[in-house]
Design a protein around this motif. Structure first.
Motif, PDB file in Angstrom:
ATOM      1  N   GLN A 156      -2.816 -19.505  23.502  1.00 48.68           N
ATOM      2  CA  GLN A 156      -2.611 -19.738  22.074  1.00 48.68           C
ATOM      3  C   GLN A 156      -2.004 -21.130  21.884  1.00 48.68           C
ATOM      4  O   GLN A 156      -1.012 -21.467  22.528  1.00 48.68           O
ATOM      5  CB  GLN A 156      -1.669 -18.683  21.481  1.00 48.68           C
ATOM      6  CG  GLN A 156      -1.404 -18.836  19.996  1.00 48.68           C
ATOM      7  CD  GLN A 156      -0.436 -17.782  19.473  1.00 48.68           C
ATOM      8  OE1 GLN A 156       0.270 -17.123  20.234  1.00 48.68           O
ATOM      9  NE2 GLN A 156      -0.400 -17.607  18.157  1.00 48.68           N
ATOM     10  N   PRO A 157      -2.582 -21.946  21.007  1.00 52.20           N
ATOM     11  CA  PRO A 157      -2.058 -23.301  20.820  1.00 52.20           C
ATOM     12  C   PRO A 157      -0.581 -23.284  20.408  1.00 52.20           C
ATOM     13  O   PRO A 157      -0.153 -22.446  19.613  1.00 52.20           O
ATOM     14  CB  PRO A 157      -2.934 -23.871  19.696  1.00 52.20           C
ATOM     15  CG  PRO A 157      -4.205 -23.081  19.769  1.00 52.20           C
ATOM     16  CD  PRO A 157      -3.788 -21.701  20.185  1.00 52.20           C
ATOM     17  N   GLU A 158       0.164 -24.215  20.973  1.00 52.60           N
ATOM     18  CA  GLU A 158       1.576 -24.354  20.633  1.00 52.60           C
ATOM     19  C   GLU A 158       1.720 -24.858  19.195  1.00 52.60           C
ATOM     20  O   GLU A 158       0.984 -25.740  18.746  1.00 52.60           O
ATOM     21  CB  GLU A 158       2.249 -25.341  21.590  1.00 52.60           C
ATOM     22  CG  GLU A 158       3.737 -25.464  21.430  1.00 52.60           C
ATOM     23  CD  GLU A 158       4.525 -24.361  22.113  1.00 52.60           C
ATOM     24  OE1 GLU A 158       5.767 -24.364  22.000  1.00 52.60           O
ATOM     25  OE2 GLU A 158       3.898 -23.499  22.786  1.00 52.60           O
ATOM     26  N   GLN A 159       2.670 -24.277  18.467  1.00 50.55           N
ATOM     27  CA  GLN A 159       2.996 -24.742  17.128  1.00 50.55           C
ATOM     28  C   GLN A 159       4.450 -25.218  17.117  1.00 50.55           C
ATOM     29  O   GLN A 159       5.300 -24.639  17.776  1.00 50.55           O
ATOM     30  CB  GLN A 159       2.832 -23.629  16.097  1.00 50.55           C
ATOM     31  CG  GLN A 159       1.413 -23.104  15.950  1.00 50.55           C
ATOM     32  CD  GLN A 159       1.316 -22.004  14.915  1.00 50.55           C
ATOM     33  OE1 GLN A 159       2.126 -21.929  13.991  1.00 50.55           O
ATOM     34  NE2 GLN A 159       0.335 -21.137  15.059  1.00 50.55           N
ATOM     35  N   LEU A 160       4.706 -26.257  16.356  1.00 46.93           N
ATOM     36  CA  LEU A 160       6.084 -26.708  16.201  1.00 46.93           C
ATOM     37  C   LEU A 160       6.777 -25.799  15.191  1.00 46.93           C
ATOM     38  O   LEU A 160       6.390 -25.754  14.023  1.00 46.93           O
ATOM     39  CB  LEU A 160       6.149 -28.155  15.723  1.00 46.93           C
ATOM     40  CG  LEU A 160       7.569 -28.679  15.462  1.00 46.93           C
ATOM     41  CD1 LEU A 160       8.409 -28.638  16.733  1.00 46.93           C
ATOM     42  CD2 LEU A 160       7.536 -30.080  14.882  1.00 46.93           C
ATOM     43  N   VAL A 161       7.789 -25.087  15.634  1.00 46.14           N
ATOM     44  CA  VAL A 161       8.534 -24.154  14.784  1.00 46.14           C
ATOM     45  C   VAL A 161       9.921 -24.721  14.508  1.00 46.14           C
ATOM     46  O   VAL A 161      10.655 -25.055  15.438  1.00 46.14           O
ATOM     47  CB  VAL A 161       8.658 -22.766  15.456  1.00 46.14           C
ATOM     48  CG1 VAL A 161       9.566 -21.854  14.638  1.00 46.14           C
ATOM     49  CG2 VAL A 161       7.287 -22.139  15.657  1.00 46.14           C
ATOM     50  N   LEU A 191       9.364 -18.852  18.937  1.00 43.66           N
ATOM     51  CA  LEU A 191       8.374 -19.911  19.136  1.00 43.66           C
ATOM     52  C   LEU A 191       6.969 -19.342  19.270  1.00 43.66           C
ATOM     53  O   LEU A 191       6.783 -18.190  19.677  1.00 43.66           O
ATOM     54  CB  LEU A 191       8.736 -20.750  20.360  1.00 43.66           C
ATOM     55  CG  LEU A 191      10.097 -21.440  20.269  1.00 43.66           C
ATOM     56  CD1 LEU A 191      10.313 -22.360  21.469  1.00 43.66           C
ATOM     57  CD2 LEU A 191      10.243 -22.208  18.967  1.00 43.66           C
ATOM     58  N   VAL A 192       5.983 -20.156  18.918  1.00 42.64           N
ATOM     59  CA  VAL A 192       4.578 -19.747  18.892  1.00 42.64           C
ATOM     60  C   VAL A 192       3.803 -20.606  19.876  1.00 42.64           C
ATOM     61  O   VAL A 192       3.801 -21.842  19.770  1.00 42.64           O
ATOM     62  CB  VAL A 192       3.975 -19.897  17.482  1.00 42.64           C
ATOM     63  CG1 VAL A 192       2.494 -19.516  17.495  1.00 42.64           C
ATOM     64  CG2 VAL A 192       4.740 -19.055  16.475  1.00 42.64           C
ATOM     65  N   GLY A 193       3.153 -19.960  20.834  1.00 47.08           N
ATOM     66  CA  GLY A 193       2.360 -20.679  21.816  1.00 47.08           C
ATOM     67  C   GLY A 193       2.333 -19.933  23.134  1.00 47.08           C
ATOM     68  O   GLY A 193       3.269 -19.218  23.472  1.00 47.08           O
TER      69      GLY A 193
END
Length: 225
Positions: free
Chosen positions: A40-45, A34-36
């Protein structure tokens, strides 16, 4: 997978999880998918090419509730985030977060599985040295109930169902579990289906449930809603 879910017909939620989770066997393990973060802005993965132990459960749970691709994406969001808000503070970071709100994906059934359960007061996210596992997020006081590995008897195993979510309890301060997977009853005995980071696996595998349990301090069990 959506077609397979539709073709399954009127099966139990647990059996549906067992069916869908099996399709991921052999999928490569990927750490920190997961990214965020707090900075750092959360991204939907949504990425089926690699999974970690938590995203694996996200996808299987979401698939079990979905008839279309759009429904699947919406259900990933509902499973992964509190109130459906794609944001780092709203992410269900801890296994026990899966059972903490009315709309949570599962309920904690650990205490009702047999004698010998232990309840520990935890401060989730607070490291023993005073730091945080997830900077920028609050420390959460939560009682965690688990079954010690030496108390996971045949009676306890007999009360488990295919599709139950299993967390490997940890004594580490600030964490509830260190790994998660799915209980599946098979003709050859119960297995722990999981996205394994072990060098010998590095993919989604079925491991002997009994053997796995004895490598952990104990287990926490959630059952899908």
């Amino acid at each position: 997978m959506l077609a397979m879910r539709a073709a399954a017909g009127a099966v139990s939620k647990g059996d549906l999880i067992g069916l869908l989770s099996r399709q991921f066997l052999g999928t490569p393990y990927g750490a920190d998918m997961l990214v965020g973060s707090a900075t750092q802005p959360e991204q939907l993965v949504v990425d089926f090419r690699r999974v970690d132990c938590f995203t694996y459960l996200d996808y299987v749970e979401a698939l079990s509730k979905s008839a279309t691709r759009d429904q699947f994406v919406a259900n990933v969001i509902a499973t992964r985030y509190v109130d459906g808000q794609v944001a780092f503070p709203q992410r269900r970071h801890f296994f026990s977060d899966w059972s903490q709100t009315d709309a949570a994906p599962a309920r904690d059934i650990t205490a009702g599985l047999g004698a010998g359960t232990v309840t520990v007061a935890k401060q989730l996210n607070a490291k023993a040295d005073g730091g945080q596992f997830l900077p920028g997020l609050p420390v959460v006081d939560r009682d965690i109930t688990y079954i010690p590995s030496d108390a996971v008897s045949s009676d306890v195993i007999g009360n488990l169902r295919t599709g139950d979510f299993i967390g490997a309890y940890t004594d580490i301060a600030g964490l509830d579990v260190t790994h998660v997977g799915i209980f599946v009853a098979t003709p050859d005995g119960p297995v722990f289906r999981n996205a394994s980071s072990l060098a010998a696996n590095n993919k989604v595998v079925d491991s002997s449930f009994v053997d796995y349990v004895h490598t952990t301090p104990g287990i926490v069990v959630l059952r899908a809603q």
